[in-house]
Scaffold this motif. Structure first.
Motif, PDB file in Angstrom:
ATOM      1  N   SER A  39       0.856  -1.181   0.000  1.00 11.54           N
ATOM      2  CA  SER A  39       0.000   0.000   0.000  1.00 11.54           C
ATOM      3  C   SER A  39       0.898   1.238   0.000  1.00 11.54           C
ATOM      4  O   SER A  39       1.791   1.368   0.836  1.00 11.54           O
ATOM      5  N   ILE A  40       0.634   2.171  -0.927  1.00 10.54           N
ATOM      6  CA  ILE A  40       1.483   3.345  -1.109  1.00 10.54           C
ATOM      7  C   ILE A  40       0.679   4.598  -0.774  1.00 10.54           C
ATOM      8  O   ILE A  40      -0.279   4.936  -1.462  1.00 10.54           O
ATOM      9  N   ALA A  41       1.086   5.288   0.276  1.00 13.78           N
ATOM     10  CA  ALA A  41       0.394   6.497   0.697  1.00 13.78           C
ATOM     11  C   ALA A  41       0.977   7.745   0.036  1.00 13.78           C
ATOM     12  O   ALA A  41       0.278   8.738  -0.150  1.00 13.78           O
ATOM     13  N   ARG A  42       2.278   7.688  -0.323  1.00 10.88           N
ATOM     14  CA  ARG A  42       2.943   8.846  -0.899  1.00 10.88           C
ATOM     15  C   ARG A  42       4.067   8.366  -1.809  1.00 10.88           C
ATOM     16  O   ARG A  42       4.778   7.420  -1.481  1.00 10.88           O
ATOM     17  N   MET A  43       4.231   9.028  -2.949  1.00 10.89           N
ATOM     18  CA  MET A  43       5.324   8.708  -3.862  1.00 10.89           C
ATOM     19  C   MET A  43       5.683   9.934  -4.686  1.00 10.89           C
ATOM     20  O   MET A  43       4.855  10.825  -4.880  1.00 10.89           O
ATOM     21  N   LEU A  44       6.928   9.963  -5.140  1.00 10.26           N
ATOM     22  CA  LEU A  44       7.360  11.019  -6.047  1.00 10.26           C
ATOM     23  C   LEU A  44       6.681  10.816  -7.391  1.00 10.26           C
ATOM     24  O   LEU A  44       6.534   9.679  -7.842  1.00 10.26           O
ATOM     25  N   ARG A  45       6.279  11.891  -8.026  1.00 13.25           N
ATOM     26  CA  ARG A  45       5.735  11.811  -9.382  1.00 13.25           C
ATOM     27  C   ARG A  45       6.882  12.089 -10.339  1.00 13.25           C
ATOM     28  O   ARG A  45       7.486  13.149 -10.305  1.00 13.25           O
ATOM     29  N   ASN A  60      -1.925   3.832 -10.323  1.00 13.73           N
ATOM     30  CA  ASN A  60      -2.300   5.011 -11.116  1.00 13.73           C
ATOM     31  C   ASN A  60      -1.479   5.124 -12.400  1.00 13.73           C
ATOM     32  O   ASN A  60      -1.598   6.081 -13.135  1.00 13.73           O
ATOM     33  N   GLY A  61      -0.607   4.140 -12.659  1.00 14.92           N
ATOM     34  CA  GLY A  61       0.192   4.101 -13.882  1.00 14.92           C
ATOM     35  C   GLY A  61       1.529   4.804 -13.781  1.00 14.92           C
ATOM     36  O   GLY A  61       2.343   4.723 -14.698  1.00 14.92           O
ATOM     37  N   GLU A  62       1.796   5.496 -12.703  1.00 14.04           N
ATOM     38  CA  GLU A  62       3.064   6.215 -12.569  1.00 14.04           C
ATOM     39  C   GLU A  62       4.171   5.274 -12.110  1.00 14.04           C
ATOM     40  O   GLU A  62       3.915   4.300 -11.414  1.00 14.04           O
ATOM     41  N   PRO A  63       5.424   5.583 -12.512  1.00 14.85           N
ATOM     42  CA  PRO A  63       6.548   4.699 -12.157  1.00 14.85           C
ATOM     43  C   PRO A  63       6.763   4.613 -10.643  1.00 14.85           C
ATOM     44  O   PRO A  63       6.823   5.626  -9.958  1.00 14.85           O
ATOM     45  N   LEU A  64       6.877   3.391 -10.159  1.00 15.66           N
ATOM     46  CA  LEU A  64       7.219   3.147  -8.768  1.00 15.66           C
ATOM     47  C   LEU A  64       8.691   2.742  -8.659  1.00 15.66           C
ATOM     48  O   LEU A  64       9.392   3.166  -7.759  1.00 15.66           O
ATOM     49  N   LEU A  65       9.157   1.951  -9.631  1.00 18.23           N
ATOM     50  CA  LEU A  65      10.574   1.587  -9.700  1.00 18.23           C
ATOM     51  C   LEU A  65      11.029   1.796 -11.132  1.00 18.23           C
ATOM     52  O   LEU A  65      10.463   1.235 -12.069  1.00 18.23           O
ATOM     53  N   LEU A  75      21.068   2.593 -12.612  1.00 21.13           N
ATOM     54  CA  LEU A  75      20.555   3.216 -11.415  1.00 21.13           C
ATOM     55  C   LEU A  75      19.103   2.809 -11.257  1.00 21.13           C
ATOM     56  O   LEU A  75      18.345   2.827 -12.238  1.00 21.13           O
ATOM     57  N   LEU A  76      18.710   2.423 -10.066  1.00 19.36           N
ATOM     58  CA  LEU A  76      17.317   2.127  -9.774  1.00 19.36           C
ATOM     59  C   LEU A  76      16.768   3.251  -8.914  1.00 19.36           C
ATOM     60  O   LEU A  76      17.400   3.659  -7.937  1.00 19.36           O
ATOM     61  N   LEU A  77      15.608   3.777  -9.283  1.00 22.28           N
ATOM     62  CA  LEU A  77      14.969   4.852  -8.547  1.00 22.28           C
ATOM     63  C   LEU A  77      13.610   4.359  -8.064  1.00 22.28           C
ATOM     64  O   LEU A  77      12.731   4.056  -8.869  1.00 22.28           O
ATOM     65  N   LEU A  78      13.475   4.239  -6.753  1.00 17.76           N
ATOM     66  CA  LEU A  78      12.204   3.872  -6.134  1.00 17.76           C
ATOM     67  C   LEU A  78      11.512   5.174  -5.753  1.00 17.76           C
ATOM     68  O   LEU A  78      12.090   5.988  -5.030  1.00 17.76           O
ATOM     69  N   SER A  79      10.305   5.388  -6.231  1.00 16.66           N
ATOM     70  CA  SER A  79       9.647   6.680  -6.035  1.00 16.66           C
ATOM     71  C   SER A  79       8.883   6.776  -4.723  1.00 16.66           C
ATOM     72  O   SER A  79       8.179   7.748  -4.490  1.00 16.66           O
ATOM     73  N   THR A  80       9.027   5.787  -3.862  1.00 20.13           N
ATOM     74  CA  THR A  80       8.492   5.867  -2.516  1.00 20.13           C
ATOM     75  C   THR A  80       9.634   5.627  -1.549  1.00 20.13           C
ATOM     76  O   THR A  80      10.743   5.324  -1.967  1.00 20.13           O
ATOM     77  N   ASN A  83      11.426   3.475   4.122  1.00 17.32           N
ATOM     78  CA  ASN A  83      10.899   3.275   5.474  1.00 17.32           C
ATOM     79  C   ASN A  83       9.381   3.244   5.362  1.00 17.32           C
ATOM     80  O   ASN A  83       8.834   3.368   4.281  1.00 17.32           O
ATOM     81  N   ASN A  84       8.685   3.080   6.458  1.00 13.18           N
ATOM     82  CA  ASN A  84       7.233   2.930   6.352  1.00 13.18           C
ATOM     83  C   ASN A  84       6.470   4.242   6.515  1.00 13.18           C
ATOM     84  O   ASN A  84       5.297   4.237   6.833  1.00 13.18           O
ATOM     85  N   ASP A  85       7.128   5.376   6.239  1.00  9.38           N
ATOM     86  CA  ASP A  85       6.432   6.667   6.258  1.00  9.38           C
ATOM     87  C   ASP A  85       5.544   6.862   5.031  1.00  9.38           C
ATOM     88  O   ASP A  85       4.479   7.452   5.131  1.00  9.38           O
ATOM     89  N   TRP A  86       5.990   6.405   3.878  1.00 13.82           N
ATOM     90  CA  TRP A  86       5.265   6.634   2.629  1.00 13.82           C
ATOM     91  C   TRP A  86       4.539   5.401   2.121  1.00 13.82           C
ATOM     92  O   TRP A  86       3.635   5.509   1.303  1.00 13.82           O
ATOM     93  N   SER A  87       4.971   4.231   2.524  1.00 14.02           N
ATOM     94  CA  SER A  87       4.316   2.994   2.089  1.00 14.02           C
ATOM     95  C   SER A  87       4.559   1.922   3.140  1.00 14.02           C
ATOM     96  O   SER A  87       5.391   2.089   4.033  1.00 14.02           O
ATOM     97  N   ASP A  88       3.853   0.822   2.998  1.00 13.45           N
ATOM     98  CA  ASP A  88       4.086  -0.283   3.924  1.00 13.45           C
ATOM     99  C   ASP A  88       5.000  -1.349   3.307  1.00 13.45           C
ATOM    100  O   ASP A  88       5.067  -2.466   3.801  1.00 13.45           O
ATOM    101  N   LEU A  89       5.734  -0.985   2.252  1.00 11.71           N
ATOM    102  CA  LEU A  89       6.660  -1.925   1.615  1.00 11.71           C
ATOM    103  C   LEU A  89       7.610  -2.576   2.620  1.00 11.71           C
ATOM    104  O   LEU A  89       7.778  -3.796   2.601  1.00 11.71           O
ATOM    105  N   PRO A  90       8.219  -1.817   3.550  1.00 19.10           N
ATOM    106  CA  PRO A  90       9.146  -2.452   4.490  1.00 19.10           C
ATOM    107  C   PRO A  90       8.477  -3.462   5.434  1.00 19.10           C
ATOM    108  O   PRO A  90       9.158  -4.270   6.062  1.00 19.10           O
ATOM    109  N   LEU A  91       7.162  -3.417   5.523  1.00 22.28           N
ATOM    110  CA  LEU A  91       6.428  -4.329   6.398  1.00 22.28           C
ATOM    111  C   LEU A  91       5.956  -5.579   5.660  1.00 22.28           C
ATOM    112  O   LEU A  91       5.415  -6.485   6.287  1.00 22.28           O
TER     113      LEU A  91
END
Length: 175
Positions: A39-45, A60-65, A75-80, A83-91
């Motif tokens: 679940s992603i609460a915030r990400m760079l556009r 929403n179709g925007e790049p996440l990785l 280079l890999l750019l993760l747009s979230t 840590n678990n401030d912007w998404s629950d990926l680390p959990l």
């Protein structure tokens, strides 16, 4: 550093986003599962450059990785956030395998061999790391030592066993 355009500040989503599409043919993500619970609460556009490759997109179709070539590296750019401030990926259970695979992929330590899906990509010849020869299931050379100056990826397009010869090892890849 990638040249990709940042399209504004990351604002919290009214409704959390999920993972949309995953490039399962990419060497980093092949066979990795567990993204459906993220679940992603915030990400760079981000607006990628023409040569960039979106490996994972949000619902929403925007790049996440995003993967970019930088010189002879990548280079890999993760747009979230990681840590678990912007998404629950680390959990999520996928987090540990993702971080380990990403580190191996960026360092070029990914072991050759094993299983891959038809259409997946075998990265070779980047930055002088793995260089060698790849023989397809029909016995034809699809990547030679001379190609390491030009080619960077070998598409595994046939069912069968690919033979990979490098200075470090010989491997069979079941496709």
């Amino acid at each position: 550093i990638t040249g990709a355009a940042l399209l504004g500040n990351p604002e919290p989503q009214a409704q959390p986003l999920s993972v949309g599409q995953i490039d399962g043919g990419h060497a980093l993500l092949a066979g990795m599962s567990g993204w459906d619970g993220v679940s992603i609460a915030r990400m760079l556009r981000i607006r990628p450059n023409p040569g960039d490759r979106t490996l994972i997109s949000a619902s929403n179709g925007e790049p996440l990785l995003l993967e970019s070539r930088v010189g002879r590296g990548r280079l890999l750019l993760l747009s979230t956030s990681l840590n678990n401030d912007w998404s629950d990926l680390p959990l999520q259970p996928v987090f540990v395998s993702f971080i380990a695979e990403m580190a191996d992929y960026l360092e070029g330590r990914r072991a050759l061999g094993g299983e891959q899906l038809v259409g997946s990509i075998l990265p070779l010849g980047l930055g002088g790391e793995v260089a060698g020869q790849v023989i397809d299931p029909q016995g034809k050379t699809v990547f030679s030592l001379a190609d390491t100056r030009r080619a960077q990826n070998v598409k595994l397009s046939q069912v069968g066993f690919y033979q990979v010869y490098t200075a470090q090892q010989e491997a069979l890849i079941a496709v």
